[in-house]
Design an enzyme around this catalytic site. Structure first.
Site, mmCIF file in Angstrom:
data_model
loop_
_atom_site.group_PDB
_atom_site.id
_atom_site.type_symbol
_atom_site.label_atom_id
_atom_site.label_comp_id
_atom_site.label_asym_id
_atom_site.label_seq_id
_atom_site.Cartn_x
_atom_site.Cartn_y
_atom_site.Cartn_z
ATOM 1 C CG ASP A 232 -2.274 0.674 0.926
ATOM 2 O OD1 ASP A 232 -2.242 1.835 0.469
ATOM 3 O OD2 ASP A 232 -3.344 0.081 1.159
ATOM 4 C CG HIS A 255 -0.617 1.447 -3.425
ATOM 5 N ND1 HIS A 255 -1.930 1.207 -3.044
ATOM 6 C CD2 HIS A 255 -0.194 0.324 -4.045
ATOM 7 C CE1 HIS A 255 -2.262 -0.023 -3.409
ATOM 8 N NE2 HIS A 255 -1.224 -0.580 -4.016
#
Length: 430
Positions: A232, A255
């Protein structure tokens, strides 16, 4: 001569073990003015990676907490299995947790009954002047749960954050390695004066919700010279954060560096004065991103991304004021938005695999004061690569200067820094 320390600690096997201060059941340790080191081995730790050593850790913590300049040592060459614990203050000045060995979370936390499943594994609270350091590893062992499953990450119920600080100030985390968290690896909540340096965080790129460093309601943060790979956001900056400085960070995979999501469920969100410089992002879904939910209120202001190098990043530059991770009817259009103003992208260069920039701002409250300076992005597979799309600017006001490639990245609208009309008044206080 060292004083002997007698510690009695209640232990609840397999459940959250909490430290209650003041008035612990420990004898005072005499102070000689020199630093005191207390090894968990002296407090009964088996250090075999199988026996639960949480009780020994709490006992050593209680003793050290009462001594100025004390260190709790988890020595090298040993493996310490620790069930979830809360280690809290207030403690005497300059307490240190020296992690030179390997600290292991239980490998099957996902199988615990939901009523006993903790929200965090190593939980630190109410500390001031505290340091975690060492050459060791803090391992959440989540990949073991993956191996025991059918090949998919477990998704039943809430998963614990690996290392969490709450209401703590002047905290330093340095040199250690944090890996394989079930969720966030390192979280700071309602804290301030935070320094993270030379830390390595690693989890597989397909592990869901495994943010590297997560900040919430935390101010005066410095994150330097660290390597983060996760499934993430490498760094996630949430509401209530200000004066956050990141420098010399590698994000691979992940991310990217994210501000938000902010304003969920029509909430107030405020983030200001964030600087990310000398950032290297590789094999990531995003590069540098700001994401807000529709319907929220508040503001994001004074955000600078400079000297950012991207390699094989799907979308290197993103502002998304239509963010939603629910899908379907859970993401209905709303008129309100968290205001975004004063965002600078300076010297963002490298390759993208999908879209060089996506700036999607609210109709009700457009983004203002957005600056692009010397932004050079090219498709990872060469010019005109299949699967890539053109840059998008929607209700984004500002200016582009210097070299901007591709030209569409400089699609900002000019209006002297202001977007008019704003359809809603500013009726909040950040």
């Amino acid at each position: 001569m060292r004083s002997s320390v007698v510690v009695s600690a209640a232990f609840l096997a397999g459940a959250l073990l909490s430290l209650a201060l003041p008035a612990p059941a420990v004898a005072a340790v005499s102070s000689t003015g020199r630093p005191t080191t207390l090894s968990v081995l002296s407090f009964g730790a088996a250090a075999d990676g199988v026996t639960d050593d949480a009780e020994a850790l709490v006992a050593a913590w209680r003793a050290a907490c009462r001594v100025p300049r004390a260190t709790v040592l988890l020595p090298a060459g040993h493996r310490f299995l620790v069930s979830p614990v809360t280690l809290q203050g207030p403690c005497s000045a300059r307490l240190t947790l020296q992690v030179d060995g390997t600290v292991l979370a239980p490998p099957d936390m996902d199988s615990w009954p939901k009523s006993r499943r903790p929200l965090q594994w190593l939980n630190f609270k109410w500390l001031d002047g505290f340091t975690i350091q060492g050459a060791g590893t803090v391992d959440g062992q989540s990949t073991i749960s993956l191996q025991r499953s059918t090949g998919h990450w477990h998704s039943s119920g809430a998963k614990p954050t690996l290392v969490r600080f709450y209401s703590s100030f002047n905290v330093t985390v340095r040199n250690i390695r944090i890996s394989n968290s079930p969720q966030c690896h390192l979280k700071f909540d309602s804290s301030g004066g935070i320094k993270v340096k030379n830390v390595t965080i690693s989890s597989p790129g397909d592990s869901p919700n495994t943010d590297g460093i997560h900040l919430q309601n935390t101010r005066d943060v410095e994150i330097r010279s660290s390597s983060i790979g996760c499934g993430d956001d490498c760094v996630s900056i949430q509401t209530g954060c200000s004066n956050v400085h990141m420098k010399n960070i590698l994000c691979n995979p992940g991310h990217g560096i994210s501000v938000g999501g902010l304003g969920k469920d029509n909430s107030l969100a405020c983030v200001s004065d964030v600087v990310a410089e000398n950032i290297n992002i590789q094999n990531a879904l995003y590069g540098v991103r700001i994401k807000t939910w529709q319907g929220g209120v508040g503001s994001v202001r004074n955000i600078t991304f400079s000297n950012v190098r991207v390699s094989n990043v799907a979308t290197p530059i993103a502002i998304d004021q239509f963010y939603c991770d629910r899908g379907g009817a859970g993401c209905a259009n709303r008129s309100g938005a968290v205001a975004i103003t004063g965002v600078a992208y300076r010297r963002v260069v490298g390759t993208y695999s999908f879209q060089p920039a996506r700036l999607a701002c609210s109709d009700a409250r457009p983004c203002t004061g957005v600056t692009m300076v010397d932004v050079r992005l090219s498709p990872a597979a060469g010019a005109g690569a299949p699967g890539t799309v053109a840059p998008l600017c929607w209700n984004t006001y500002g200016e582009a200067r210097g070299t901007v490639e591709p030209l569409g990245v400089g699609c900002l609208r000019r209006s002297n820094g202001y977007a008019m009309p704003l359809t809603q008044p500013f009726n909040y206080t950040c």
